[in-house]
Design an enzyme around this catalytic site. Structure first.
Site, mmCIF file in Angstrom:
data_model
loop_
_atom_site.group_PDB
_atom_site.id
_atom_site.type_symbol
_atom_site.label_atom_id
_atom_site.label_comp_id
_atom_site.label_asym_id
_atom_site.label_seq_id
_atom_site.Cartn_x
_atom_site.Cartn_y
_atom_site.Cartn_z
ATOM 1 N N ASP A 46 0.827 -1.198 0.000
ATOM 2 C CA ASP A 46 0.000 0.000 0.000
ATOM 3 C C ASP A 46 0.866 1.255 0.000
ATOM 4 O OD1 ASP A 46 0.544 0.888 2.747
ATOM 5 O OD2 ASP A 46 -0.689 -0.798 3.394
ATOM 6 N N LYS A 47 0.227 2.392 -0.156
ATOM 7 C CA LYS A 47 0.917 3.673 -0.304
ATOM 8 C C LYS A 47 1.856 3.958 0.852
ATOM 9 C CE LYS A 47 -0.094 8.582 -1.114
ATOM 10 N NZ LYS A 47 -1.188 9.580 -1.310
#
Length: 232
Positions: A104-105
């Site tokens: 994820d980011k």
């Protein structure tokens, strides 16, 4: 063997229409001779563009040190993505270069990118149990009892009916741990700790199968042989 215009387009050199212009301009050779038919089928290893061999005609497999702030999606609306780290030509390839699993980011670390869909399916399939190792820092002290819980195969995540597969947990400090997973559920490490009342502050993937980042700097990538994960 593939048509020349299709071959150049699929490898990201240009569009099929532009490929025809390149061929008309004499920029493409086959077996040392100037190509004059964009519909001609040719073996990839026989083709040259401006005198140079084709760029990775057999496919790509890359190890990337993903920094925080980049997503693994191709959707522009989700923000800057990891593919922006790659040469533009590779970003235009078809099949498209994609990630093997996702980070994820807000997660950094080892990410694999490839345009080989069978490899994506093989390395993300739960039945192959490819281990991934993460380093997590959380906002609360971790009990040693979590080691047995993570390993038990009984930990249930919110909103799911099936418990997590057995996972390894090694406590580095009271609030830092190493987690080894053989599956890849959505935000799994974060949700495993959240289920025990701890919020992950930073998360970094250190290993994927036999691979580790070594001295690869954040934001950089390294090529791997396409057969790297082949069985001995």
């Amino acid at each position: 063997m593939r048509r020349l215009d299709q071959l150049l387009a699929n490898l990201g050199y240009c569009s099929r229409r532009e490929a025809r212009i390149w061929i008309e301009d004499g920029r493409v050779t086959v077996g040392g001779e100037t190509a004059d038919d964009f519909g001609r089928k040719a073996a990839e290893n026989d083709v040259r563009v401006d005198g140079e061999p084709l760029d990775h005609p057999g496919g790509l497999l890359l190890m990337v040190h993903k920094p925080v702030g980049l997503v693994c999606s191709h959707e522009d609306r989700e923000g800057p993505n990891v593919y922006l780290l790659l040469p533009e030509r590779w970003r235009r390839r078809n099949p498209v270069v994609t990630s093997i699993g996702r980070l994820d980011k807000d997660t950094s670390g080892l990410l694999l990118l490839t345009d080989q869909s069978p490899l994506v399916h093989r390395l993300t399939s739960p039945k192959h149990k490819v281990p991934k190792v993460y380093r997590a820092v959380v906002d609360a002290d971790l009990s040693p009892d979590l080691i047995a819980l993570f390993a038990s195969g009984t930990l249930l995540l919110e909103g799911e009916k099936d418990p997590c597969a057995p996972a390894g947990l090694k406590l580095i400090t009271a609030r830092e741990a190493e987690v080894t997973l053989t599956e890849g559920r959505y935000h799994q490490v974060r949700r495993m700790f959240s289920a025990q009342g701890a919020t992950v502050v930073t998360l970094h993937r250190e290993k994927f199968g036999p691979l580790d980042l070594g001295d690869l700097p954040a934001g950089q990538w390294r090529e791997l042989p396409l057969d790297y994960f082949s069985s001995p």
